[in-house]
Design an enzyme around this catalytic site. Structure first.
Site, short mmCIF file in Angstrom:
data_model
loop_
_atom_site.label_atom_id
_atom_site.label_comp_id
_atom_site.label_asym_id
_atom_site.label_seq_id
_atom_site.Cartn_x
_atom_site.Cartn_y
_atom_site.Cartn_z
N ASP A 1 13.81 -43.66 31.07
CA ASP A 1 13.32 -42.40 31.64
C ASP A 1 11.92 -42.12 31.09
OD1 ASP A 1 14.97 -39.13 32.05
OD2 ASP A 1 13.13 -39.97 32.87
N GLU B 1 15.04 -29.26 34.03
CA GLU B 1 15.20 -29.91 32.73
C GLU B 1 15.24 -28.90 31.59
OE1 GLU B 1 12.44 -33.57 34.29
OE2 GLU B 1 13.30 -33.77 32.30
C1 GLC Z 1 12.42 -36.89 34.37
C2 GLC Z 1 13.92 -36.84 34.41
C3 GLC Z 1 14.54 -37.86 35.29
C4 GLC Z 1 13.62 -38.20 36.45
C5 GLC Z 1 12.35 -38.80 35.89
C6 GLC Z 1 11.33 -39.14 36.97
O1 GLC Z 1 11.97 -36.69 33.06
O2 GLC Z 1 14.60 -36.87 33.16
O3 GLC Z 1 15.79 -37.32 35.75
O4 GLC Z 1 14.26 -39.13 37.31
O5 GLC Z 1 11.73 -37.97 34.93
O6 GLC Z 1 10.87 -37.98 37.59
#
Ligand code: GLC
Length: 615
Positions: free
Chosen positions: A334, A531
């Site tokens: 991630d 988030e």
């Molecule tokens: C974010 C998230 C993840 C997402 C990624 C790309 O930080 O944790 O769920 O898919 O970045 O946007």
């Protein structure tokens, strides 16, 4: 005569020797030219002159055969390029895609083309794909987005309810159909990779990502996760499959309050110390279901388990996911997840992550440094060629299996599939099946469509941004009605007939009202967030919302509170004053699904996917 024969023999010998020397020098030079062109942008040296396909370009071969053939041709730099996932806005120059032979790009939430239209997306992604055509092997690019409730970055896409609302539907067939619709809208803009579904299990409502989950029941999350993957990865005639991503492996919803490694967060990206038995029985179950459904990729989360960052968790990534469960897809880290392993030592972090089982690194910014680290680690054999080839093979296998080598460019012929009427109707069906009736002891519902006087108020009554929540146009969502759709207020007005009067005031100021209206509807709840920005210790309505409810109570015979929220809000302190309490979660753009049930055109069928005590 003899002397003449000798001279002739020696001459012939020398001529042959010269020819042999000349041939060997020229072929060595040719070989050298080939190796030099390996790192250059020369049009492919490998391509056969008559345009016949090389084995890896031959779709009649198995994906495994194609992977082996392609891998055998790849240089180290080409392999590293496939392991890099770069966010589009960090590209120094679009030509870096060809220069670094990048294999994947993404749009983070809010990372939009200009204009933010289907044409804008298609032109942007096609221009990225065009770069890969300038490379020696012409390996097509994967482009990923978070279409977690529809193609949320695209203005005008159908925005479905967030997963917490879909969890309340308990309807696998519906969720599969939503996956199919979302895949159509993604494919129409050249996107074949969706960072969804979240298979996280919600265990603490204070978590800002609760609404991204299907709830707290592992079995329900497993069933609905499978259905969404099935829908997203539906095969389509001469179109690549949209690759789903099960996330955030493993146990992102099990972190403890106050342990986040992000200084601004509390739960998100935090520490989990639950037992392995609990981790397996609760949080691993949905990922097992996803693997059996053939999910192509799994994203490692930004949290930790027992003190180890997930991106560097060799036991969970390799022992459990790849060896024990036999996951054959690829694991993607991630956002900055690899760097978080050791923020002060990029080299150690990358080596640890790749050796632990990460196959593709969502860098997402400094790709040049990633290459430098990888070259050094391979040269020192801190990362083995075996591990490199395993990671790249997994990525290439997915690209072959989804059909990306057969079609990676998008034409504009499928724009009609964006926000189709059928998609709106599907979203409306999802909304009405997601709405949960929390209280109606006086049987006030269903409301009459005629001969009534209805007052509507509240922060979320006429606000598509609030209805949609985070991951909509912007990472943290938007406010107001910048996107097409039907607000709750508009839906109410469209539902009642001409004998009913509907009056609206966001702040519930109705000075003109002297007699009590029949019904007051307060549409209140949460502002959009995403988030860890949504990590919140006290989950209650805002002062403004409580004031709206109080004012409306003074002006109405019966009071309905409709909650637009991503998680259970504490309403115990106001419950007794309210006749009807309904949650519509984060319904998205089709507000009519809410009035379908409030006015009795459809029954309430939503069931809480997460505990919500209201007494
Ligand atoms: C974010 C998230 C993840 C997402 C990624 C790309 O930080 O944790 O769920 O898919 O970045 O946007």
């Amino acid at each position: 005569m003899l002397a003449f024969m000798k001279i002739k023999y020696i001459f012939l010998l020398l001529t042959g020797l010269f020819a042999l020397i000349y041939w060997s020098i020229s072929s060595a030079r040719k070989l050298n030219e080939k190796s030099v062109s390996t790192y250059s942008l020369e049009k492919n040296e490998d391509q056969p002159k008559n345009n016949s396909k090389l084995p890896y370009q031959d779709s009649s071969l198995s994906s495994e055969e194609r992977v082996n053939n392609l891998l055998s041709r790849m240089t180290e730099s080409e392999k590293i390029g496939q392991m890099a996932l770069v966010e589009r806005k960090y590209l120094g120059n679009i030509n870096d895609i060809a220069q670094y032979k990048l294999g994947a790009l993404l749009s983070g939430a809010g990372s939009l083309p200009e204009p933010n239209t289907p044409q804008g997306w298609t032109q942007m992604i096609n221009s990225f794909q065009e770069q890969t055509q300038q490379t020696r092997l012409q390996i097509p690019l994967l482009y990923g987005v978070d279409a977690v409730h529809g193609h949320g970055n695209l203005a005008g896409a159908t925005i479905f309810p967030h997963q917490i609302g879909l969890g309340a539907t308990h309807d696998e067939n519906l969720i599969k159909r939503i996956g199919e619709a979302v895949a159509k809208e993604l494919r129409a803009t050249g996107i074949y990779w969706n960072f969804a579904p979240s298979l996280d299990i919600a265990t603490d409502n204070r978590w800002g990502r609760t609404y991204e989950t299907f709830g707290s029941n592992p079995d329900l999350v497993s069933r609905l996760g499978r259905a969404l993957i099935q829908g997203l990865q539906t095969t389509s005639t001469n179109e690549p499959i949209v690759m789903a991503t099960a996330k955030h492996y493993l146990g992102a919803g099990a972190t403890k309050w106050g342990t986040s490694t992000n200084q601004f967060y509390f739960l998100d990206q935090g520490q989990s110390t639950i037992t392995e038995e609990k981790l397996r029985s609760t949080h691993l179950t949905p990922f097992k279901a996803a693997i059996s459904e053939g999910v192509f990729s799994i994203m490692a989360g930004l949290h930790s388990w027992n003190g180890e960052k997930m991106a560097g968790h060799s036991y969970l990534l390799t022992e459990v996911l790849k060896n024990e469960l036999g996951f054959k897809g690829f694991i993607v880290s991630d956002w900055h997840g690899v760097n978080q392993i050791n923020p002060t030592n990029k080299y150690e972090s990358v080596v640890k992550a790749i050796n632990s089982g990460i196959d593709m690194v969502m860098i997402p910014d400094d790709y040049k440094e990633f290459f430098e680290v990888m070259y050094e680690a391979l040269a020192k054999e801190d990362i083995s060629q075996k591990r490199l080839n395993d990671a790249v093979s997994r990525i290439l296998l997915a690209k072959f299996q989804i059909g990306l080598f057969e079609k990676s460019f998008t034409d504009q012929e499928r724009f009609y599939e964006i926000d189709l009427l059928s998609h709106k109707e599907l979203a409306r069906e999802a909304v009405r099946k997601s709405v949960v009736l929390l209280k109606d002891t006086e049987h006030v519902l269903p409301l009459s469509k005629n001969n009534s006087h209805i007052l509507v108020a509240g922060s979320s009554a006429d606000n598509l941004g609030r209805q949609s929540g985070g991951w909509t146009i912007e990472w943290q969502g938007i406010n107001g009605n910048q996107i097409p759709g039907t607000t709750i207020l508009q839906a109410i007005k469209q539902t009642v007939d001409t004998t009913t009067v509907v009056e609206y005031s966001e702040e519930a100021k109705f000075p003109q009202i002297t007699d009590l209206a029949d019904i007051g509807i307060a549409v209140v709840g949460e502002k959009p967030y995403a988030e860890g920005e949504g990590d919140q210790e006290k989950l209650h309505l805002s002062t403004e919302d409580l004031l709206v409810i109080e004012r409306l109570k003074q002006k109405s015979k019966k009071l309905i509170v409709l909650l637009i929220c991503g998680r259970p809000i504490d309403i115990k302190n106001i419950n007794h004053d309210i006749d009807v309490i309904i949650t519509a979660w984060l319904p998205g753009t089709q507000g009519s699904g809410v009035t379908d049930v409030i006015f009795g055109d459809h029954p309430f069928t939503g069931i809480l996917p997460i505990a919500w005590p209201i007494e």
